[in-house]
Structures are given as C-alpha cells and as structure tokens.
Motif scaffolding. Structure first.
Motif, PDB file in Angstrom:
ATOM      1  N   PHE A 309      31.198 -67.741  -1.720  1.00 23.74           N
ATOM      2  CA  PHE A 309      30.039 -67.087  -2.333  1.00 23.74           C
ATOM      3  C   PHE A 309      30.141 -67.091  -3.848  1.00 23.74           C
ATOM      4  O   PHE A 309      29.120 -67.173  -4.543  1.00 23.74           O
ATOM      5  CB  PHE A 309      29.947 -65.651  -1.808  1.00 23.74           C
ATOM      6  CG  PHE A 309      28.862 -64.824  -2.456  1.00 23.74           C
ATOM      7  CD1 PHE A 309      27.556 -64.847  -1.987  1.00 23.74           C
ATOM      8  CD2 PHE A 309      29.150 -64.015  -3.555  1.00 23.74           C
ATOM      9  CE1 PHE A 309      26.571 -64.092  -2.587  1.00 23.74           C
ATOM     10  CE2 PHE A 309      28.168 -63.255  -4.155  1.00 23.74           C
ATOM     11  CZ  PHE A 309      26.867 -63.296  -3.673  1.00 23.74           C
ATOM     12  N   GLU A 310      31.391 -66.977  -4.345  1.00 18.84           N
ATOM     13  CA  GLU A 310      31.564 -66.906  -5.798  1.00 18.84           C
ATOM     14  C   GLU A 310      31.243 -68.235  -6.478  1.00 18.84           C
ATOM     15  O   GLU A 310      30.933 -68.259  -7.676  1.00 18.84           O
ATOM     16  CB  GLU A 310      33.002 -66.475  -6.134  1.00 18.84           C
ATOM     17  CG  GLU A 310      33.305 -65.010  -5.845  1.00 18.84           C
ATOM     18  CD  GLU A 310      33.348 -64.687  -4.366  1.00 18.84           C
ATOM     19  OE1 GLU A 310      32.815 -63.633  -3.977  1.00 18.84           O
ATOM     20  OE2 GLU A 310      33.902 -65.506  -3.597  1.00 18.84           O
ATOM     21  N   ILE A 337      24.636 -67.638   1.667  1.00 17.98           N
ATOM     22  CA  ILE A 337      26.040 -67.265   1.854  1.00 17.98           C
ATOM     23  C   ILE A 337      26.192 -65.766   1.601  1.00 17.98           C
ATOM     24  O   ILE A 337      25.761 -65.258   0.556  1.00 17.98           O
ATOM     25  CB  ILE A 337      26.966 -68.059   0.914  1.00 17.98           C
ATOM     26  CG1 ILE A 337      26.653 -69.565   1.015  1.00 17.98           C
ATOM     27  CG2 ILE A 337      28.418 -67.781   1.234  1.00 17.98           C
ATOM     28  CD1 ILE A 337      26.841 -70.131   2.387  1.00 17.98           C
ATOM     29  N   LEU A 338      26.777 -65.069   2.551  1.00 16.48           N
ATOM     30  CA  LEU A 338      27.010 -63.625   2.424  1.00 16.48           C
ATOM     31  C   LEU A 338      28.400 -63.380   1.844  1.00 16.48           C
ATOM     32  O   LEU A 338      29.386 -63.978   2.283  1.00 16.48           O
ATOM     33  CB  LEU A 338      26.882 -62.936   3.792  1.00 16.48           C
ATOM     34  CG  LEU A 338      25.539 -63.119   4.506  1.00 16.48           C
ATOM     35  CD1 LEU A 338      25.573 -62.399   5.846  1.00 16.48           C
ATOM     36  CD2 LEU A 338      24.392 -62.598   3.640  1.00 16.48           C
ATOM     37  N   ASP A 339      28.424 -62.504   0.888  1.00 15.41           N
ATOM     38  CA  ASP A 339      29.692 -62.206   0.219  1.00 15.41           C
ATOM     39  C   ASP A 339      30.614 -61.410   1.136  1.00 15.41           C
ATOM     40  O   ASP A 339      30.186 -60.483   1.817  1.00 15.41           O
ATOM     41  CB  ASP A 339      29.441 -61.413  -1.065  1.00 15.41           C
ATOM     42  CG  ASP A 339      30.714 -61.191  -1.851  1.00 15.41           C
ATOM     43  OD1 ASP A 339      31.547 -62.114  -1.904  1.00 15.41           O
ATOM     44  OD2 ASP A 339      30.886 -60.083  -2.401  1.00 15.41           O
ATOM     45  N   GLU A 340      31.863 -61.783   1.160  1.00 12.58           N
ATOM     46  CA  GLU A 340      32.900 -61.028   1.850  1.00 12.58           C
ATOM     47  C   GLU A 340      33.901 -60.541   0.806  1.00 12.58           C
ATOM     48  O   GLU A 340      34.057 -61.145  -0.261  1.00 12.58           O
ATOM     49  CB  GLU A 340      33.623 -61.919   2.877  1.00 12.58           C
ATOM     50  CG  GLU A 340      32.760 -62.335   4.053  1.00 12.58           C
ATOM     51  CD  GLU A 340      32.531 -61.194   5.018  1.00 12.58           C
ATOM     52  OE1 GLU A 340      33.347 -60.250   5.037  1.00 12.58           O
ATOM     53  OE2 GLU A 340      31.532 -61.247   5.756  1.00 12.58           O
ATOM     54  N   ASN A 341      34.562 -59.456   1.146  1.00 17.69           N
ATOM     55  CA  ASN A 341      35.541 -58.904   0.208  1.00 17.69           C
ATOM     56  C   ASN A 341      36.839 -59.697   0.326  1.00 17.69           C
ATOM     57  O   ASN A 341      37.812 -59.266   0.959  1.00 17.69           O
ATOM     58  CB  ASN A 341      35.785 -57.422   0.516  1.00 17.69           C
ATOM     59  CG  ASN A 341      36.532 -56.744  -0.614  1.00 17.69           C
ATOM     60  OD1 ASN A 341      36.487 -57.187  -1.751  1.00 17.69           O
ATOM     61  ND2 ASN A 341      37.237 -55.665  -0.303  1.00 17.69           N
ATOM     62  N   ASP A 342      36.836 -60.860  -0.291  1.00 16.21           N
ATOM     63  CA  ASP A 342      37.987 -61.754  -0.165  1.00 16.21           C
ATOM     64  C   ASP A 342      38.680 -62.017  -1.489  1.00 16.21           C
ATOM     65  O   ASP A 342      39.532 -62.907  -1.575  1.00 16.21           O
ATOM     66  CB  ASP A 342      37.550 -63.085   0.455  1.00 16.21           C
ATOM     67  CG  ASP A 342      36.460 -63.767  -0.363  1.00 16.21           C
ATOM     68  OD1 ASP A 342      35.860 -63.116  -1.235  1.00 16.21           O
ATOM     69  OD2 ASP A 342      36.208 -64.961  -0.125  1.00 16.21           O
ATOM     70  N   ASP A 375      34.099 -60.940  -6.393  1.00 19.61           N
ATOM     71  CA  ASP A 375      33.107 -60.583  -5.386  1.00 19.61           C
ATOM     72  C   ASP A 375      31.907 -59.913  -6.051  1.00 19.61           C
ATOM     73  O   ASP A 375      31.927 -59.568  -7.240  1.00 19.61           O
ATOM     74  CB  ASP A 375      33.728 -59.651  -4.334  1.00 19.61           C
ATOM     75  CG  ASP A 375      34.817 -60.356  -3.541  1.00 19.61           C
ATOM     76  OD1 ASP A 375      34.628 -61.533  -3.217  1.00 19.61           O
ATOM     77  OD2 ASP A 375      35.858 -59.726  -3.265  1.00 19.61           O
ATOM     78  N   SER A 376      30.851 -59.700  -5.267  1.00 18.62           N
ATOM     79  CA  SER A 376      29.629 -59.101  -5.789  1.00 18.62           C
ATOM     80  C   SER A 376      29.303 -57.846  -4.999  1.00 18.62           C
ATOM     81  O   SER A 376      29.900 -57.555  -3.964  1.00 18.62           O
ATOM     82  CB  SER A 376      28.462 -60.099  -5.714  1.00 18.62           C
ATOM     83  OG  SER A 376      28.212 -60.443  -4.355  1.00 18.62           O
TER      84      SER A 376
END
Length: 699
Positions: A309-310, A337-342, A375-376
């Motif tokens: 996502f980034e 694309i869905l952001d995940e806390n990665d 992340d966002s």
C-alpha cells in the motif's frame, strides 16, 4: 538538464522561485517554512536563505549549529550564511513516482535552545522524460464485417512526468478507414482507442499501416510513435461481451502470493472456435505484470508479486477478451489496496548533548524526537511515550515530532545518569512499536554545602600537653564532584581573645586536624570554644560551621599549700596553748591548706607524721582539725611538737607539711617559762611580734 530546459526557461523559473521565497519571509517562526524548487537542480543550488526565514542572524549561526535532520540527504545548510542548498540529485520520478504533488518534508535542528523547525520543499516536475510505447509495432486483427463506429483499445504510452509534463494527447496518421478517440482511466491517465469509420474489405485491402503518436504537454514537447498494423480478417458475426464494464475489488496489501482476487467473464454467442475466448492484459505496464497474473482461459486474476500500500494504493488494469475469430471486447479491473499495519514506527533522536546540568530549569528541551510510520490512517498514527519514573516527559510538537523536556528537579547526587527508553506505538490492530534508548548524564553544580559528621564536637585535652599535639579532628562531607566537593577548614570564631587565638590552636585546612600551639594550663584556662568552618571550592562557594568545645583536663601538678598555721617572721613555727585540763576530743587548732588543682588532685587528707608524745593528739583526715586524743598525763611534757602532712588525691600524690608547737598551760604567764627555751630572736621587733602572736593564740 540545464541545456535541455534552455536559458529562458531557467530564468523564468528562477524568477518564480524568487517570488515564492519572498512570500515565505514572515515573522511567525513557529509556522512551517515552505519552498518550491524544480527537480534536477545541480548540487549547491540555492533553495532559500533558511537563517533569514527563521529569524536567525549571521552571528547566531555558529552557536545555534543549524543542521538538517539526519534522515534527509538531499539538502544541507551553509554555515557561512544560513542558505539551504541542494546536496544531491533530486529526481522527482524516483522520489515521488506518479504522485501529483511531490513534497519533501524534514526537520531542521537548532541548538541553544534545542528546537525543531519543520521544512517543506515542494519538488516541481520538469519535462525530462518523453512518452514511451512498450512495443514498436502493434498488430490488430479486425473482421471485415465489423460495423463502423466499433472501437479497439490500443496500447497506452507511459510518461514518468506528471501534470502538464505528462502525456497529454494522442495523434493518428491520416487514414480513410480509421480515426482516434481518447479516454481517461479513473486515475486520470489517458488511453487511445481506434475507431472504425469506414467499412473494411479484406479483398480490397487486407492490411492497413497506421502511425500512433503520443505527445506530452511540456515545453518543449516530447513525443514518441508506434506502428499499428491492422490485419483485416474474415467474418466472425458476434463479438465477446463482458458481464461488466468495470470489475472492482479491494484486497489487503499482505495478500499471500497466488491468491485469487476475482474472475472476469465474457460470453460469445458464436459457436465453436469463434466462441472460444482468450483473456489478456492490455495497456498495462511492466510493474503490473510483475504483480498480477491473468489466466487466459478462465479470466481469473491472481497475485504473483507482493502488494504494498505504501508504494501504490490502487491499480487500473485493462483486459481484452478475444474470441476464436477476430472479435474483441474490453473491460477494466479496478484494484484498491487496503492498508495493513505492517510497518513498525521509526524513531529519530537528536539531542544537543548527552550531559544535562542538575540545575536545569523545568521545561528545558533535552532531546528532539521524530517518528515516522509508512502506514496510513490509524495504522500510521503514532503515540510516543516513556515508561518509568523519570524526571522527564514527552511533549508533542507537531504531528510526528516531539520534545523530551525536564518535568522534575534533577539531583546528580541521587541519580547521576538516566537511561531513557522511548517507545513509539502506532494505533493499528494489533499495534506495532519500536524503541530507542537515550543515555543522559547529569553534570554537577555546586548545590550542596559541606555537612559535618557531628552537630558539635567536645574534646578533652589534659593540661601540660606538648605544643603541636593533635587534639581533635573535624570532618565534613560534600557530595558534589570535583572542586564543588573539595572541602577546606578554617577557624572563624572563638571565645578566646583574637590576638591569643593563633597562639593556642590552629587547624589543617586539608585534613581538619586541630593542633595545640602551646601547653595548656588547667589552672589558667579550663575550657574554650572554637567555631570551625568547612568551605567547598565551587565558583559560588558553600560552607557550614560547627562548634568545637575544648575541655582542659587537670593534672596533679600543684602541691598543697598550708595557709594555717603560718610560720613566724624567721620561718619558725608558732605556738598554740592547750589547757592542762583539756579532755579527749578537745579542739586544739586546725590545719588549713589549699590545692590549686581540681577534682581528686585537690582532695586533701591530713596525717600525723611525727609527734613528741604519740597518741596524745589526733588529726581529722579530711578536716585538718587537731584534737586531744586523751587527757594530759603527769609524765607528759608540757611542751609538745606535732608534724602534720597534707596530701592531695593525685597519682602520684603531692604533699606539704605543717609543724605545730603546742604548750599545755592555763595562762600566758604559766606558758612563758616553757617558751623561754626558744632561741633569742635576733631582731627585737621580731621578738615583739612573736609574743604578740603567742598572746593572740592564747586568747
């Protein structure tokens, strides 16, 4: 790049930059400083006078140590004039990709006082990339029965530039059978479609050669071309038809490789080979082909690369369905694309010094902290904190910058060093965090006065001490460091005469040992008091006082002195008369003596050493009273001599003697014959005094 832009364009952009910088000169230093520069500036190019925009004078630059936060490599600050300069090549396409606005954000760090200044530099695009087609020749197969007005998707050109410098227009070489229309994707990019404007006849012309040109909007413009070869195919009645014009899907950025995302479907009313449909990508770049795979038979879209996502938030993919003949249909796949806390938050620390004074005021900035999370949304929101009992707290400055400031008073003597662990935690589920440690040492200031081990001192010194003898030692402790903790001693007051003080005592400034300068005499001076001071060597010296009481102890250095009976003028003993009829216990006389010593040394006792008639008289042990022990006998002489010793209680004891001449008589006339045995005095006047004393004694 300068040669490509041309001198006129460069001059125009410099004027635009200058006008923009003028608008930035404002007094509110707390606001963000913003600059705008074109990409590809040469190293050393001026961005703006940062020192002036921050309100810093040239004289302040050496002490403020203005510098760029460590994570940005593109800029530097001149220490001579405070100019912000380009230090490395800035390629907008590499830095920001396809983003419409390219912004570099970083912090300037200044010391004394330590502070952050947020700087934003917008990178403007220049037309340094031409449009490009992935293929030099594109072949289309179109049935001769295709009706006029039918459209055919063509490959899009790719242009790394953005805005007006990006691809703006497509042109088709003139042809009586074909024309060109342009359409836009949801992301704003344009793609061409070929339009059949006149019927085809394969027998008349089986192949048509066209030239497609893509032109950007830069100045000067850049362009590229590709050859289009249209092959006229034999009739195929029905084209494929997709069930949807646009397929939409949202997927997580951590989707495993090989995961199925969706399936496109097209139908064809024909039969046999003309109804067999093959699916292919169209108008997609190499990066998309590295991430996604389209099954040519089933139309299933799967992942073959890792989504991030980034890097990119969405993709628009063109798909073509082609039947066994020559008919095609087209649709779009929109992938969000869905952001995940990665991504773990990153922490950047900047501190002026690893040392902090213990008298630092509350609220003083100790370190600057910057956090960054790729992340966002909530996944990119970061909370910065410290855990533990520390005299510091974290204060948020801007969205991603914090200050570590003092919250409580520091005391180096209690805690000389702090190891502070700073934790940055995002708001994702589950949350991710990172830690950075900061070691801060507390430097000493002179904030502790010396403290004596005792509230007061009392020493006993025996008299007759040798001069130079150590009689006492005082000791004070100062917990400060270095000169702040070095203590020296002095005598600041005494109940002795100021002139006599130095002849009695002195103190060693380093050790605190007190010396007697002379031998003390208990009989002259029994006690005296000194006030000693301990002073440290700090720049603003601190001190403490303590009293020292010196008690001079007695020694048996004085013998008893007999006051009575007194000796005669010639040094001989005087007479006392005793009535002949005196009974036992009769008080004859009293030996009186004194001793200049004190205590046991002055405790006197009286003893009979010699007597003319032993047992006739007794002497009181403590009173010195001489009494008759028995009555006078017929055989006892009328004249008696008694030698009395006076001893003190010292060890060893000292003594004195008194001689008593006693005459038994009832009157002076009776006593005179007994006194005639005395030697005649050489002086008539002395004789007269002698008889006067005897008379007084008899009375």
């Amino acid at each position: 790049m300068g040669n490509r832009l041309g001198p006129k364009l460069q001059a125009g952009r410099r004027r635009m930059l200058f006008l923009f910088l003028l608008s930035l000169f404002r007094p509110a230093l707390s606001e963000q400083i913003r600059y705008t520069i074109p990409e590809e500036l040469t190293r050393g190019s001026l961005v703006g006078n940062l020192a002036k925009d921050l309100g810093l004078g040239l004289r302040d630059l050496p002490t403020r140590n203005l510098r760029v936060s460590a994570e940005k490599k593109f800029f530097t600050v001149s220490t001579d004039n405070g100019d912000l300069l380009v230090s490395d090549r800035i390629d907008r396409e590499q830095v920001c990709g396809r983003k419409s606005v390219c912004v570099l954000e970083f912090e300037m760090v200044a010391e004394k006082p330590l502070n952050f200044f947020h700087i934003t530099v917008e990178i403007q695009d220049v037309n340094d990339n031409p449009p490009t087609f992935s293929q030099n020749v594109t072949e289309l197969e179109i049935s001769e029965l295709t009706p006029t007005g039918a459209t055919f998707a063509l490959e899009s050109a790719q242009d790394s530039d953005v805005g007006v410098n990006s691809l703006q227009q497509y042109y088709l070489s003139p042809d009586p059978h074909f024309s060109l229309i342009q359409k836009e994707n949801p992301d704003g990019s344009r793609y061409p479609e070929l339009v059949l404007k006149a019927p085809l006849d394969r027998e008349e012309q089986s192949c048509h050669h066209l030239v497609l040109m893509a032109v950007d909007g830069g100045e000067p413009t850049r362009s590229c071309t590709t050859q289009i070869r249209v092959v006229v195919a034999d009739a195929n009645d029905n084209p494929p038809v997709f069930t949807q014009d646009v397929y939409r899907v949202s997927v997580s950025e951590n989707l495993p490789l090989g995961s199925s995302m969706l399936r496109v479907m097209a139908t064809d009313l024909d039969e046999g080979i003309n109804a067999e449909i093959a699916y292919t990508f169209i108008n997609v770049d190499k990066a998309v082909r590295q991430l996604f795979k389209l099954d040519s038979k089933t139309g299933e879209l799967t992942t073959v690369g890792r989504l991030d996502f980034e890097e990119r938030e969405s993709y628009t993919i063109g798909v073509e369905a082609k039947d066994g003949g020559h008919h095609t249909a087209h649709c779009k796949i929109q992938i969000d694309i869905l952001d995940e806390n990665d991504n773990v938050p990153e922490i950047t620390l900047d501190s002026e010094s690893k040392y902090i004074k213990e008298d630092t005021e509350l609220g003083t900035v100790v370190a600057l902290i910057k956090t960054h999370d790729l992340d966002s949304g909530f996944n990119g929101e970061v909370l910065c904190q410290i855990k533990g009992n520390f005299p510091f707290k974290i204060v948020q400055d801007t969205k991603n910058t914090y200050k570590l400031v003092t919250e409580r008073v520091l005391d180096r003597e209690k805690t000389p060093e702090y190891n502070v662990t700073i934790t940055a935690t995002d708001k994702g589920k589950p949350p991710l965090s990172s830690k950075r440690s900061l070691s801060l040492k507390v430097s000493d200031v002179n904030d502790n006065a010396p403290v004596f081990h005792q509230a007061s001192y009392v020493v006993h010194v025996p008299e007759n001490n040798p001069p130079g003898t150590s009689i006492a030692q005082v000791n004070a402790l100062d917990p400060d460091l270095g000169p702040n903790g070095q203590v020296s001693y002095s005598i600041v007051a005494s109940d002795l005469e100021p002139r006599a003080l130095s002849s009695y005592v002195s103190v060693n400034p380093q050790s605190g040992v007190v010396f007697a300068q002379r031998a003390f005499d208990h009989e002259e001076l029994r006690t005296f008091e000194l006030t000693l001071q301990a002073r440290d060597h700090g720049s603003l010296a601190l001190s403490a006082n303590v009293s020292l009481r010196v008690l001079v102890g007695d020694r048996n250095d004085n013998a008893p002195r007999v006051l009575y009976p007194a000796l005669g003028p010639d040094g001989s003993a005087l007479f006392d008369t005793v009535p002949r009829a005196a009974q036992p216990g009769y008080l004859v006389t009293k030996v009186v003596a004194v001793d200049a010593d004190s205590g046991h040394n002055a405790w006197l006792s009286y003893h009979v050493l010699q007597a003319s008639e032993p047992g006739l008289f007794s002497v009181g042990l403590r009173t010195g009273e001489v009494r008759t022990a028995r009555a006078l006998g017929d055989r006892d002489a009328a004249r008696q001599r008694l030698l009395v010793a006076v001893r003190d209680g010292g060890q060893p004891p000292l003594s004195a003697t008194a001689t008593l001449l006693l005459v038994f008589a009832d009157s002076l006339q009776e006593a005179l014959p007994d006194l005639s045995d005395r030697p005649a005095p050489s002086d008539p006047q002395a004789e007269l005094q002698f008889y006067l004393v005897v008379a007084l004694a008899l009375i």
